[in-house]
Motif scaffolding. Structure first.
Motif, PDB file in Angstrom:
ATOM      1  N   ARG A  64      -9.289  -3.387 -14.347  1.00 44.24           N
ATOM      2  CA  ARG A  64      -9.607  -4.644 -13.440  1.00 44.24           C
ATOM      3  C   ARG A  64     -10.024  -4.014 -12.158  1.00 44.24           C
ATOM      4  NH1 ARG A  64      -9.975  -9.323 -16.548  1.00 44.24           N
ATOM      5  NH2 ARG A  64     -10.563 -10.439 -14.588  1.00 44.24           N
ATOM      6  N   CYS A  65      -9.903  -2.808 -11.813  1.00 42.22           N
ATOM      7  CA  CYS A  65      -9.798  -2.089 -10.581  1.00 42.22           C
ATOM      8  C   CYS A  65     -11.291  -2.344 -10.015  1.00 42.22           C
ATOM      9  CB  CYS A  65      -9.346  -0.904 -10.410  1.00 42.22           C
ATOM     10  SG  CYS A  65      -9.848  -0.053  -8.974  1.00 42.22           S
ATOM     11  N   ILE A  66     -11.414  -3.095  -8.851  1.00 39.40           N
ATOM     12  CA  ILE A  66     -12.875  -3.130  -8.384  1.00 39.40           C
ATOM     13  C   ILE A  66     -13.005  -2.220  -7.303  1.00 39.40           C
ATOM     14  CG2 ILE A  66     -12.340  -4.824  -6.478  1.00 39.40           C
ATOM     15  CD1 ILE A  66     -15.204  -4.739  -8.863  1.00 39.40           C
ATOM     16  N   CYS A  67     -12.210  -1.682  -6.556  1.00 46.05           N
ATOM     17  CA  CYS A  67     -12.618  -0.844  -5.409  1.00 46.05           C
ATOM     18  C   CYS A  67     -10.951  -0.009  -5.100  1.00 46.05           C
ATOM     19  CB  CYS A  67     -13.066  -1.542  -4.287  1.00 46.05           C
ATOM     20  SG  CYS A  67     -12.090  -2.441  -3.174  1.00 46.05           S
ATOM     21  N   ILE A  68     -11.377   0.932  -4.118  1.00 52.62           N
ATOM     22  CA  ILE A  68     -10.209   1.785  -3.592  1.00 52.62           C
ATOM     23  C   ILE A  68     -10.203   1.637  -2.120  1.00 52.62           C
ATOM     24  CG2 ILE A  68      -9.054   4.048  -3.412  1.00 52.62           C
ATOM     25  CD1 ILE A  68     -10.526   4.380  -6.228  1.00 52.62           C
ATOM     26  N   LEU A  69      -9.298   1.031  -1.351  1.00 48.16           N
ATOM     27  CA  LEU A  69      -9.617   1.138  -0.138  1.00 48.16           C
ATOM     28  C   LEU A  69      -8.684   1.888   0.882  1.00 48.16           C
ATOM     29  CD1 LEU A  69      -9.323  -2.760   0.699  1.00 48.16           C
ATOM     30  CD2 LEU A  69     -11.509  -1.514   0.347  1.00 48.16           C
ATOM     31  N   ASP A  70      -9.328   2.452   2.069  1.00 59.03           N
ATOM     32  CA  ASP A  70      -8.438   3.223   2.936  1.00 59.03           C
ATOM     33  C   ASP A  70      -9.324   3.133   4.322  1.00 59.03           C
ATOM     34  OD1 ASP A  70      -6.578   4.717   3.872  1.00 59.03           O
ATOM     35  OD2 ASP A  70      -7.634   6.512   3.163  1.00 59.03           O
ATOM     36  N   CYS A  71      -8.325   3.297   5.473  1.00 58.99           N
ATOM     37  CA  CYS A  71      -9.050   3.188   6.827  1.00 58.99           C
ATOM     38  C   CYS A  71      -9.338   4.457   7.228  1.00 58.99           C
ATOM     39  CB  CYS A  71      -8.228   2.281   7.711  1.00 58.99           C
ATOM     40  SG  CYS A  71      -8.424   0.590   7.497  1.00 58.99           S
ATOM     41  N   GLU A  72     -10.359   4.903   7.793  1.00 54.04           N
ATOM     42  CA  GLU A  72     -10.604   6.274   8.220  1.00 54.04           C
ATOM     43  C   GLU A  72     -10.797   6.237   9.768  1.00 54.04           C
ATOM     44  OE1 GLU A  72     -11.492  10.225   8.341  1.00 54.04           O
ATOM     45  OE2 GLU A  72     -10.971   8.999   6.720  1.00 54.04           O
ATOM     46  N   GLU A  73      -9.991   6.898  10.325  1.00 53.73           N
ATOM     47  CA  GLU A  73     -10.119   7.086  11.949  1.00 53.73           C
ATOM     48  C   GLU A  73     -10.773   8.306  12.327  1.00 53.73           C
ATOM     49  OE1 GLU A  73      -6.581   5.962  14.304  1.00 53.73           O
ATOM     50  OE2 GLU A  73      -5.351   5.923  12.232  1.00 53.73           O
ATOM     51  N   ILE A  74     -11.801   8.150  13.377  1.00 54.78           N
ATOM     52  CA  ILE A  74     -12.680   9.030  13.918  1.00 54.78           C
ATOM     53  C   ILE A  74     -12.352   9.289  15.450  1.00 54.78           C
ATOM     54  CG2 ILE A  74     -15.149   9.634  14.365  1.00 54.78           C
ATOM     55  CD1 ILE A  74     -15.965   7.662  12.253  1.00 54.78           C
ATOM     56  N   PHE A  75     -11.973  10.561  15.683  1.00 54.62           N
ATOM     57  CA  PHE A  75     -11.785  10.926  16.917  1.00 54.62           C
ATOM     58  C   PHE A  75     -12.842  10.649  17.959  1.00 54.62           C
ATOM     59  CE2 PHE A  75      -8.839  14.355  15.326  1.00 54.62           C
ATOM     60  CZ  PHE A  75      -7.906  13.513  15.098  1.00 54.62           C
ATOM     61  N   LYS A  93      -2.472   9.003  15.045  1.00 51.88           N
ATOM     62  CA  LYS A  93      -3.445  10.213  15.545  1.00 51.88           C
ATOM     63  C   LYS A  93      -2.968  10.770  16.627  1.00 51.88           C
ATOM     64  CE  LYS A  93      -5.882  10.428  11.752  1.00 51.88           C
ATOM     65  NZ  LYS A  93      -5.921  11.397  10.600  1.00 51.88           N
ATOM     66  N   HIS A  94      -2.350   9.926  17.537  1.00 54.05           N
ATOM     67  CA  HIS A  94      -1.835  10.526  19.116  1.00 54.05           C
ATOM     68  C   HIS A  94      -3.221  10.944  19.924  1.00 54.05           C
ATOM     69  CE1 HIS A  94       2.259  10.238  17.927  1.00 54.05           C
ATOM     70  NE2 HIS A  94       1.908  10.978  16.909  1.00 54.05           N
ATOM     71  N   ARG A  95      -4.049  10.321  19.465  1.00 55.51           N
ATOM     72  CA  ARG A  95      -5.475  10.250  20.060  1.00 55.51           C
ATOM     73  C   ARG A  95      -6.265   8.967  20.269  1.00 55.51           C
ATOM     74  NH1 ARG A  95      -8.994  15.540  18.675  1.00 55.51           N
ATOM     75  NH2 ARG A  95     -10.169  14.295  20.193  1.00 55.51           N
ATOM     76  N   ASN A  96      -7.264   8.972  21.168  1.00 59.10           N
ATOM     77  CA  ASN A  96      -8.392   7.779  20.881  1.00 59.10           C
ATOM     78  C   ASN A  96      -9.292   7.775  19.640  1.00 59.10           C
ATOM     79  OD1 ASN A  96      -7.652   8.263  24.166  1.00 59.10           O
ATOM     80  ND2 ASN A  96      -7.778   6.206  23.851  1.00 59.10           N
ATOM     81  N   THR A  97      -9.202   6.806  19.063  1.00 60.41           N
ATOM     82  CA  THR A  97      -9.989   6.871  17.943  1.00 60.41           C
ATOM     83  C   THR A  97     -10.772   5.509  17.748  1.00 60.41           C
ATOM     84  OG1 THR A  97      -8.151   6.015  16.384  1.00 60.41           O
ATOM     85  CG2 THR A  97      -8.415   8.426  16.714  1.00 60.41           C
ATOM     86  N   ILE A  98     -11.733   5.397  16.787  1.00 60.94           N
ATOM     87  CA  ILE A  98     -12.321   4.096  16.040  1.00 60.94           C
ATOM     88  C   ILE A  98     -11.952   4.366  14.566  1.00 60.94           C
ATOM     89  CG2 ILE A  98     -14.116   4.003  17.855  1.00 60.94           C
ATOM     90  CD1 ILE A  98     -15.951   5.270  15.641  1.00 60.94           C
ATOM     91  N   LYS A  99     -11.582   3.063  14.198  1.00 59.91           N
ATOM     92  CA  LYS A  99     -11.264   2.923  12.761  1.00 59.91           C
ATOM     93  C   LYS A  99     -12.117   1.889  11.985  1.00 59.91           C
ATOM     94  CE  LYS A  99      -6.738   2.527  12.124  1.00 59.91           C
ATOM     95  NZ  LYS A  99      -5.355   1.874  12.076  1.00 59.91           N
ATOM     96  N   VAL A 100     -12.383   2.570  10.805  1.00 59.09           N
ATOM     97  CA  VAL A 100     -13.382   1.733   9.866  1.00 59.09           C
ATOM     98  C   VAL A 100     -12.572   1.704   8.513  1.00 59.09           C
ATOM     99  CG1 VAL A 100     -15.612   2.206  10.884  1.00 59.09           C
ATOM    100  CG2 VAL A 100     -14.783   3.832   9.262  1.00 59.09           C
ATOM    101  N   LEU A 101     -12.936   0.707   7.872  1.00 59.00           N
ATOM    102  CA  LEU A 101     -12.427   0.332   6.518  1.00 59.00           C
ATOM    103  C   LEU A 101     -13.535   0.531   5.525  1.00 59.00           C
ATOM    104  CD1 LEU A 101     -10.045  -0.862   4.863  1.00 59.00           C
ATOM    105  CD2 LEU A 101     -11.442  -3.045   4.590  1.00 59.00           C
ATOM    106  N   ILE A 102     -13.215   1.662   4.615  1.00 54.49           N
ATOM    107  CA  ILE A 102     -13.900   2.071   3.581  1.00 54.49           C
ATOM    108  C   ILE A 102     -13.559   1.713   2.225  1.00 54.49           C
ATOM    109  CG2 ILE A 102     -15.196   4.242   2.550  1.00 54.49           C
ATOM    110  CD1 ILE A 102     -14.811   5.334   5.071  1.00 54.49           C
TER     111      ILE A 102
END
Length: 400
Positions: A64-75, A93-102
């Motif tokens: 019944r798995c519908i999806c696999i989630l993770d957050c990706e950080e981009i410098f 990350k010890h840097r400035n990043t933006i984060k998106v949920l995929i």
């Protein structure tokens, strides 16, 4: 080439004999167009579509798995604005990043992409605010890493989060755990017989409500309300009110949950009509109820003489699930999800069970009216051992 190889703009300018400014302008223009044109490739499939293309490994363990989630950080470059700099700083990350949920499906296609958040934002907050949970239907399973263990909002959709095993608090995994790739974390509440469920469930729900919302917990027993208020306090977001299942505070509710209540109510049609009237369109009514009296408790009732046995049986109003379904459909509800399961009862000894049953029935079952020889015979079956038995339970979600 920029997306495929992540070449520097200066490198691309040298390769094609143009200025770096030209490369930057072209890239910024085309990335917007590509995002618009290719967005149709990211869509949330139905459960049937996922099942048809699901790998065999997933079908075996997580069908019944519908999806696999993770957050990706981009410098990103360090913002000059101090507030933006603080919001985008990532402690991981010890840097400035933006984060998106995929989100990706078990077969590997992208099924969800959130808007970008500052790197300081937690995975839990993004998951609860980005809208992905609205795609879930009861019974769905989400695979994620350990950062998602506290996403309790998944439970409101009767779904489940499964995360990897980790050894926090212990030296190593057990042999049984070592053979498992993932560890299931069920976000539905555990039944706790020694804890006032009114306050427990209400406090859990209040923790998930956004600012400005409220949770109203209703119980006909004023003593139970006082006990819940004493244990969980009185807050603007959490209100305790005395009332019954067919008479509770009138309002427009986003969700209504009934936990082990309906089998006490004689006029079930009045209950469903009242809940339907106070529920917003498109919102849900979740309910949990036993269809029958468990054999162990039935044996306890049969120890009494016929008069008192009748009193105990008349205290309850058990009905099979098809009766509940017929009444619900007659007032306008549709059944979105239903599951037949069991609730495990466990008591330290038979005396504790008897005391609990006396309290639950509000004295309708009274051991003083049981013949001594019959009671001794019943107790002898268990001795000093713990008493355990399962009670058939129906879980359902109805939609207005």
């Amino acid at each position: 080439m920029k997306l495929r190889l992540n070449c520097d703009e200066q490198d691309l300018a040298y390769r094609f004999g143009v200025s770096q400014l030209t490369v930057s302008c072209l890239f910024n223009s085309w990335i917007v167009i590509m995002a618009q044109r290719l967005s149709l490739l990211i869509y949330w499939p139905s459960r049937d579509e996922v099942t048809k293309s699901m790998p065999q490994t997933f079908k075996k363990f997580y069908g019944r798995c519908i999806c696999i989630l993770d957050c990706e950080e981009i410098f990103i470059e360090r913002p000059t604005d101090l507030v933006a700099r603080s919001q985008t700083w990532s402690n991981y990350k010890h840097r400035n990043t933006i984060k998106v949920l995929i989100g990706i499906t078990p077969q590997g296609t992208a099924s969800f992409l959130s808007k970008a958040w500052g790197g300081r934002t937690s995975d839990k907050f993004i998951t609860e605010q980005c809208g992905i949970l609205e795609n879930l239907i009861p019974g769905d399973i989400i695979l994620a890493d350990c950062d998602f263990t506290k996403v309790d909002s998944v439970g409101l959709y009767c779904a489940q989060v499964v995360v990897p095993l980790f050894t926090k608090g212990k030296k190593q995994l057990s042999r049984h755990e070592g053979h498992r790739v993932f560890h299931s974390v069920t976000v539905q509440h555990e039944y706790k017989s020694l804890q006032p469920l009114l306050g427990y469930l209400a406090s859990r729900a209040a923790a998930l409500v956004l600012p400005g919302g409220k949770v109203v917990a209703v119980d006909p027993d004023k003593d139970r309300i006082l006990l819940a208020q004493k244990q969980y306090g009185i807050e603007p977001i959490l209100l305790f009110s005395d009332g019954s299942s067919d008479e509770f505070p009138e309002d427009n509710y986003d969700a209504v949950y009934s936990n082990y209540v309906l089998h006490w109510v004689k006029d079930k049609e009045a209950v469903f009509k009242n809940i339907y009237r106070n529920l917003k369109n498109g919102c849900r009514f979740g309910l949990a109820y036993p269809e029958i009296l468990s054999p162990t408790l039935k044996q306890l009732c049969e120890l009494m003489d016929h008069q008192h046995e009748r009193i105990v049986k008349e205290t309850f109003a058990f009905e099979p699930h098809n009766v509940y379904e017929r009444i619900a459909h007659s007032v306008g509800f549709t059944t979105e999800w239903i599951q037949f399961t069991s609730r495990e009862h466990s008591y330290p000894n038979v005396d504790t069970l008897i005391q609990w049953w006396f309290a639950v029935t509000h004295g309708a079952f009274n051991p003083d009216f049981v013949e001594q020889t019959a009671m001794e015979k019943f107790k002898a079956k268990y001795g000093d051992k713990p008493v355990k038995f399962d009670e058939p339970v129906v879980l359902a979600v109805l939609k207005k």
